[in-house]
Write a protein that holds these residues in place. Sequence first.
Motif, PDB file in Angstrom:
ATOM      1  N   ALA A  12      63.780  61.000  48.562  1.00 47.47           N
ATOM      2  CA  ALA A  12      63.071  60.751  49.824  1.00 47.47           C
ATOM      3  C   ALA A  12      62.952  62.042  50.629  1.00 47.47           C
ATOM      4  CB  ALA A  12      63.817  59.688  50.626  1.00 47.47           C
ATOM      5  N   GLN A  13      64.010  62.849  50.608  1.00 40.76           N
ATOM      6  CA  GLN A  13      64.001  64.110  51.362  1.00 40.76           C
ATOM      7  C   GLN A  13      62.938  65.069  50.816  1.00 40.76           C
ATOM      8  OE1 GLN A  13      67.784  66.119  51.292  1.00 40.76           O
ATOM      9  NE2 GLN A  13      66.884  67.899  52.307  1.00 40.76           N
ATOM     10  N   VAL A  14      62.873  65.148  49.486  1.00 45.06           N
ATOM     11  CA  VAL A  14      61.898  66.045  48.855  1.00 45.06           C
ATOM     12  C   VAL A  14      60.473  65.599  49.187  1.00 45.06           C
ATOM     13  CG1 VAL A  14      60.967  66.797  46.625  1.00 45.06           C
ATOM     14  CG2 VAL A  14      63.431  66.773  46.994  1.00 45.06           C
ATOM     15  N   LEU A  15      60.241  64.292  49.084  1.00 41.61           N
ATOM     16  CA  LEU A  15      58.896  63.780  49.357  1.00 41.61           C
ATOM     17  C   LEU A  15      58.513  64.023  50.820  1.00 41.61           C
ATOM     18  CD1 LEU A  15      59.001  60.434  47.323  1.00 41.61           C
ATOM     19  CD2 LEU A  15      57.686  62.486  46.780  1.00 41.61           C
ATOM     20  N   THR A  16      59.472  63.839  51.717  1.00 41.32           N
ATOM     21  CA  THR A  16      59.192  64.038  53.141  1.00 41.32           C
ATOM     22  C   THR A  16      58.898  65.505  53.436  1.00 41.32           C
ATOM     23  OG1 THR A  16      60.895  62.380  53.464  1.00 41.32           O
ATOM     24  CG2 THR A  16      60.061  63.434  55.437  1.00 41.32           C
ATOM     25  N   GLU A  17      59.654  66.387  52.761  1.00 40.05           N
ATOM     26  CA  GLU A  17      59.452  67.830  52.968  1.00 40.05           C
ATOM     27  C   GLU A  17      58.042  68.232  52.537  1.00 40.05           C
ATOM     28  OE1 GLU A  17      62.837  70.218  51.704  1.00 40.05           O
ATOM     29  OE2 GLU A  17      61.483  71.854  51.186  1.00 40.05           O
ATOM     30  N   ALA A  18      57.535  67.543  51.515  1.00 39.70           N
ATOM     31  CA  ALA A  18      56.213  67.909  50.985  1.00 39.70           C
ATOM     32  C   ALA A  18      55.077  67.511  51.919  1.00 39.70           C
ATOM     33  CB  ALA A  18      56.011  67.257  49.615  1.00 39.70           C
ATOM     34  N   LEU A  19      55.282  66.453  52.720  1.00 36.37           N
ATOM     35  CA  LEU A  19      54.174  65.887  53.502  1.00 36.37           C
ATOM     36  C   LEU A  19      53.422  66.897  54.379  1.00 36.37           C
ATOM     37  CD1 LEU A  19      52.462  63.452  54.340  1.00 36.37           C
ATOM     38  CD2 LEU A  19      54.191  62.955  56.090  1.00 36.37           C
ATOM     39  N   PRO A  20      54.130  67.697  55.220  1.00 38.18           N
ATOM     40  CA  PRO A  20      53.363  68.633  56.056  1.00 38.18           C
ATOM     41  C   PRO A  20      52.556  69.633  55.241  1.00 38.18           C
ATOM     42  CG  PRO A  20      55.756  68.895  56.390  1.00 38.18           C
ATOM     43  CD  PRO A  20      55.573  67.724  55.497  1.00 38.18           C
ATOM     44  N   TYR A  21      53.046  69.997  54.051  1.00 31.91           N
ATOM     45  CA  TYR A  21      52.307  70.960  53.212  1.00 31.91           C
ATOM     46  C   TYR A  21      51.067  70.294  52.624  1.00 31.91           C
ATOM     47  CZ  TYR A  21      56.405  73.824  53.796  1.00 31.91           C
ATOM     48  OH  TYR A  21      57.421  74.558  54.351  1.00 31.91           O
ATOM     49  N   ILE A  22      51.237  69.033  52.219  1.00 30.40           N
ATOM     50  CA  ILE A  22      50.081  68.313  51.672  1.00 30.40           C
ATOM     51  C   ILE A  22      49.013  68.211  52.766  1.00 30.40           C
ATOM     52  CG2 ILE A  22      49.273  66.062  50.833  1.00 30.40           C
ATOM     53  CD1 ILE A  22      52.027  65.757  49.455  1.00 30.40           C
ATOM     54  N   GLN A  23      49.432  67.887  53.986  1.00 31.67           N
ATOM     55  CA  GLN A  23      48.466  67.764  55.086  1.00 31.67           C
ATOM     56  C   GLN A  23      47.806  69.109  55.371  1.00 31.67           C
ATOM     57  OE1 GLN A  23      51.347  66.035  57.753  1.00 31.67           O
ATOM     58  NE2 GLN A  23      50.330  64.041  57.703  1.00 31.67           N
ATOM     59  N   ARG A  24      48.611  70.175  55.322  1.00 35.10           N
ATOM     60  CA  ARG A  24      48.076  71.498  55.650  1.00 35.10           C
ATOM     61  C   ARG A  24      47.087  71.997  54.601  1.00 35.10           C
ATOM     62  NH1 ARG A  24      52.469  75.908  56.404  1.00 35.10           N
ATOM     63  NH2 ARG A  24      51.468  77.612  55.341  1.00 35.10           N
ATOM     64  N   PHE A  25      47.375  71.715  53.314  1.00 36.15           N
ATOM     65  CA  PHE A  25      46.553  72.298  52.247  1.00 36.15           C
ATOM     66  C   PHE A  25      45.442  71.375  51.761  1.00 36.15           C
ATOM     67  CE2 PHE A  25      50.704  74.627  51.391  1.00 36.15           C
ATOM     68  CZ  PHE A  25      50.303  75.741  52.109  1.00 36.15           C
ATOM     69  N   SER A  26      45.451  70.124  52.223  1.00 39.25           N
ATOM     70  CA  SER A  26      44.421  69.192  51.755  1.00 39.25           C
ATOM     71  C   SER A  26      43.030  69.719  52.131  1.00 39.25           C
ATOM     72  CB  SER A  26      44.679  67.819  52.388  1.00 39.25           C
ATOM     73  OG  SER A  26      43.790  66.904  51.815  1.00 39.25           O
ATOM     74  N   GLY A  27      42.135  69.715  51.179  1.00 38.26           N
ATOM     75  CA  GLY A  27      40.770  70.212  51.414  1.00 38.26           C
ATOM     76  C   GLY A  27      40.643  71.717  51.207  1.00 38.26           C
ATOM     77  N   LYS A  28      41.786  72.406  51.029  1.00 41.91           N
ATOM     78  CA  LYS A  28      41.750  73.870  50.847  1.00 41.91           C
ATOM     79  C   LYS A  28      41.649  74.222  49.365  1.00 41.91           C
ATOM     80  CE  LYS A  28      42.417  74.911  55.217  1.00 41.91           C
ATOM     81  NZ  LYS A  28      43.666  74.803  55.917  1.00 41.91           N
ATOM     82  N   THR A  29      41.195  75.446  49.124  1.00 43.72           N
ATOM     83  CA  THR A  29      41.063  75.920  47.738  1.00 43.72           C
ATOM     84  C   THR A  29      42.229  76.844  47.402  1.00 43.72           C
ATOM     85  OG1 THR A  29      38.675  75.759  47.853  1.00 43.72           O
ATOM     86  CG2 THR A  29      39.557  77.216  46.171  1.00 43.72           C
ATOM     87  N   LEU A  30      42.703  76.663  46.185  1.00 44.74           N
ATOM     88  CA  LEU A  30      43.861  77.410  45.722  1.00 44.74           C
ATOM     89  C   LEU A  30      43.483  78.044  44.388  1.00 44.74           C
ATOM     90  CD1 LEU A  30      46.915  77.296  46.492  1.00 44.74           C
ATOM     91  CD2 LEU A  30      47.104  75.677  44.637  1.00 44.74           C
ATOM     92  N   VAL A  31      43.588  79.355  44.270  1.00 45.16           N
ATOM     93  CA  VAL A  31      43.292  79.981  42.976  1.00 45.16           C
ATOM     94  C   VAL A  31      44.617  80.270  42.273  1.00 45.16           C
ATOM     95  CG1 VAL A  31      42.262  81.966  41.809  1.00 45.16           C
ATOM     96  CG2 VAL A  31      41.101  80.930  43.769  1.00 45.16           C
ATOM     97  N   ILE A  32      44.759  79.733  41.074  1.00 44.80           N
ATOM     98  CA  ILE A  32      45.995  79.919  40.315  1.00 44.80           C
ATOM     99  C   ILE A  32      45.688  80.716  39.064  1.00 44.80           C
ATOM    100  CG2 ILE A  32      47.937  78.778  39.158  1.00 44.80           C
ATOM    101  CD1 ILE A  32      47.198  76.253  40.753  1.00 44.80           C
ATOM    102  N   LYS A  33      46.368  81.849  38.907  1.00 49.09           N
ATOM    103  CA  LYS A  33      46.217  82.619  37.683  1.00 49.09           C
ATOM    104  C   LYS A  33      47.370  82.238  36.753  1.00 49.09           C
ATOM    105  CE  LYS A  33      46.779  86.106  34.746  1.00 49.09           C
ATOM    106  NZ  LYS A  33      47.865  86.991  34.347  1.00 49.09           N
TER     107      LYS A  33
END
Length: 301
Positions: A12-33
């Motif tokens: 539960a702690q891990v999932l909760t920690e992820a939430l603000p990042y998911i909200q922040r990055f949603s709709g954004k583009t990420l380039v992964i090499k």
Amino acid sequence: MSLNTQKASHIAQVLTEALPYIQRFSGKTLVIKYGGNAMIDETLKNSFARDVVLMKAVGINPVIVHGGGPQIGQLLAKIGKQSEFINGMRVTDTETMDIVEMVLGGQVNKSIVNLINNHGGRAVGLTGKDGSLIFAEKMKFASQEELGVDAPEMIDLGYVGRVTSIDTSVIDMLIHSDFIPVIAPIGVGQDGQSYNINADLVAGKIAEVLQAEKLILLTNTPGLLDADGALLTGLNAKQVNDLIASGVIYGGMLPKIGCALDAVQAGVTSSHIIDGRVQHAVLLEMFTDEGVGTLIRGGGR
Ligand SMILES: Nc1ncnc2c1ncn2[C@@H]1O[C@H](COP(=O)(O)OP(=O)(O)O)[C@@H](O)[C@H]1O
Ligand SMILES: CC(=O)N[C@@H](CCC(=O)OP(=O)(O)O)C(=O)O
């Protein structure tokens, strides 16, 4: 089967920690090499593919640029040809270019596409030729300065390319149709000549033109290491230049660090060099407070 209380609370702690990042990055583009050195075994490849599919599922737009240097080296060795690198760039004659195109555009590209699709994503493979995505020209006589170190010699690398322009139409179209672009670092000249381009450089340029939120470079070290082999978690352009001058950064790390810096100075919010040998490295970087690897920010070059 029921979860014990301790494990449940940790999840539960891990999932909760992820939430603000998911909200922040949603709709954004990420380039992964995704470097060839990070494609070590099936478990790691599958964990990478799952991370990419998860990101897409939470509304982030991953764009994958892959390498495959070791895989090219293996096929060259089979035909009895030695690989020669100068400052992280493969010297590329006509025969080597054919092999590069075969391995990167064929074998490696399609295996990544297949892996992502097997995990429920919708990946489409491209080389720089598709949709006129990457135009390149011969990196004629690359000075070592151009390659990232300060020295006067001029070197002919053969059909090694320098990106001259990127037309993102095909990437935009794929992203908007919920596909995941998987790009092999092959460029095309105005005359139709194929060019072998270091995958880090392609990833950096694509991140720049897409104005990506992050450029993540997956490799085979914990990140950028100092002279004692300790991980440098965050640094700016001035510190990077000092490490290059003192020889602490060399070989394949030179184009990597160069493009990470160029990207942040051209508007990408942050560049990260992370360990592709760690399972779910991308998720750990994206969705945890600590992050992993080396973070590069702009300023002071
Ligand atoms: N300061 C440094 N910190 C970490 N790795 C470095 C450094 N300088 C040079 N390297 C080398 O760069 C390599 C990563 O570049 P490269 O082999 O081209 O990886 P990839 O195939 O993932 O692009 C490392 O394995 C290491 O040998
Ligand atoms: C010019 C040049 O060096 N091109 C690289 C392209 C592949 C690559 O960059 O692969 P990695 O990211 O796995 O190293 C090469 O021929 O190896």
